[in-house]
Design an enzyme around this catalytic site. Sequence first.
Site, PDB file in Angstrom:
ATOM      1  N   SER A   1      -2.735  66.344 -13.995  1.00 43.25           N
ATOM      2  CA  SER A   1      -1.463  66.821 -13.463  1.00 43.25           C
ATOM      3  C   SER A   1      -0.477  66.984 -14.619  1.00 43.25           C
ATOM      4  O   SER A   1      -0.724  67.766 -15.528  1.00 43.25           O
ATOM      5  CB  SER A   1      -0.940  65.869 -12.389  1.00 43.25           C
ATOM      6  OG  SER A   1       0.241  66.367 -11.785  1.00 43.25           O
ATOM      7  N   THR A   2       0.615  66.220 -14.631  1.00 39.58           N
ATOM      8  CA  THR A   2       1.624  66.345 -15.672  1.00 39.58           C
ATOM      9  C   THR A   2       0.998  66.140 -17.051  1.00 39.58           C
ATOM     10  O   THR A   2       0.342  65.134 -17.293  1.00 39.58           O
ATOM     11  CB  THR A   2       2.732  65.299 -15.466  1.00 39.58           C
ATOM     12  OG1 THR A   2       3.207  65.384 -14.131  1.00 39.58           O
ATOM     13  CG2 THR A   2       3.874  65.522 -16.439  1.00 39.58           C
TER      14      THR A   2
ATOM     15  N   HIS B   1      -3.138  70.063 -11.003  1.00 40.31           N
ATOM     16  CA  HIS B   1      -2.009  70.320 -10.119  1.00 40.31           C
ATOM     17  C   HIS B   1      -1.152  71.432 -10.696  1.00 40.31           C
ATOM     18  O   HIS B   1      -0.501  71.260 -11.734  1.00 40.31           O
ATOM     19  CB  HIS B   1      -1.157  69.060  -9.951  1.00 40.31           C
ATOM     20  CG  HIS B   1      -1.890  67.919  -9.332  1.00 40.31           C
ATOM     21  ND1 HIS B   1      -1.411  66.623  -9.344  1.00 40.31           N
ATOM     22  CD2 HIS B   1      -3.086  67.858  -8.658  1.00 40.31           C
ATOM     23  CE1 HIS B   1      -2.266  65.828  -8.722  1.00 40.31           C
ATOM     24  NE2 HIS B   1      -3.280  66.553  -8.300  1.00 40.31           N
TER      25      HIS B   1
ATOM     26  N   MET C   1       1.254  62.244 -13.034  1.00 44.05           N
ATOM     27  CA  MET C   1       1.976  61.277 -12.214  1.00 44.05           C
ATOM     28  C   MET C   1       1.307  61.162 -10.847  1.00 44.05           C
ATOM     29  O   MET C   1       0.612  62.068 -10.395  1.00 44.05           O
ATOM     30  CB  MET C   1       3.439  61.693 -12.053  1.00 44.05           C
ATOM     31  CG  MET C   1       3.683  62.988 -11.324  1.00 44.05           C
ATOM     32  SD  MET C   1       5.451  63.371 -11.257  1.00 44.05           S
ATOM     33  CE  MET C   1       5.430  64.920 -10.344  1.00 44.05           C
TER      34      MET C   1
ATOM     35  N   ASP D   1      -3.489  60.629  -7.437  1.00 46.88           N
ATOM     36  CA  ASP D   1      -4.547  61.513  -6.960  1.00 46.88           C
ATOM     37  C   ASP D   1      -5.816  61.295  -7.782  1.00 46.88           C
ATOM     38  O   ASP D   1      -5.783  61.329  -9.009  1.00 46.88           O
ATOM     39  CB  ASP D   1      -4.088  62.972  -7.058  1.00 46.88           C
ATOM     40  CG  ASP D   1      -5.059  63.932  -6.390  1.00 46.88           C
ATOM     41  OD1 ASP D   1      -5.838  63.491  -5.526  1.00 46.88           O
ATOM     42  OD2 ASP D   1      -5.029  65.140  -6.739  1.00 46.88           O
TER      43      ASP D   1
END
Length: 365
Positions: A183-184, A210, A304, A307
Amino acid sequence: MIRVLIVDDSPLIRRLLGGIFDAEGDFEVAFARDGQEALALLPAWKPDVVTLDVQMPNMDGLACLDRIMLEHPCPVVMVSSLTEAGADTTLEALDLGAVDYVPKPGGAISLKIEALAPLLVEKVRAAASARLPKSKRLRDRVRLRTGLDRPPPRPVAPSRPSGSGAGASSPAPGDGIVLVGASTGGPPALDALLMPLPASFPWPIVIAQHMPATFTGSLARRLDKLCAMPVSEVVGPTPLLPGHVYIGRGDADIILSARGTGTIALSAPSSPDYRWHPSVDRLVESAMAHREAARIVGILMTGMGNDGARSMTRLRAAGGRTLAEAEETAVVWGMPGELVKAGGAEIVAPLDRIAARLMDMVPSR
């Protein structure tokens, strides 16, 4: 208090974004009208996070971001309509060192700002505690200080052997698969994971990053140019081939299914049962329904939230292999950290060692 510097040439946007943070009660906000003004404020004000527009007079957001990361490195979140419409620009910003991005709503932004607020606050909070890798653009910073302002050349992927494209033979039944969640901070981490892998890598790699749908196609094309293995975005039923990389389409979920003697990847409508999309948990769960756990490797990288932690913990318990990015290199140690805390990470490795550890896990052809 979290100190935020909002950089945008629009007085309305500055006021609306400032109002979002003022309403939270634990932010201290300053403003700049363009990149030059932002750079002048940075040394004395020392913000924890900078939110940065792209299209501005005098000095645009990408030029400002470049200077920030070289002269005053700090977490930057891009906030611009251009980062939504121009995915290549967003990826360039992430490559330059931005931690994350928030697409600015189109049209009458004053009417849509409430919808943006929770996401903006969540991402800025995460950015405030983000870890900027000390090695990120270190060579560029040294060159700047020594007067050698020409950046070093970008690495070039090894050439692919002929016959490695879509016409390659399908994997034999029982072959394994690598599942990756991020993600991030994910796009640069994916560079570090995929670029060292050879074109002869024996298993397919499926990635849930993401991102919005407008970005994942651009991400796949960019990685395809950098990597020895072919990289593509999954937009329809796609047979999985060894030595190929598959990126889940944004704003949807990527799942695996059996068809004939092989496994295919599908882009499925995002499920409300999962918070983030493409969902890492849903990807791993679908893979475990069609392949024995012992033939699955799960990798959870920077991001973050949590998941992927639940499903990869189940994967390890069932006999699969799992690898989490180490805290010292993750931009945000949310997802891999949750996997480690749950006892689901067989191996914890820094980013620059993940590709090598993966090669050790996967049998050669």
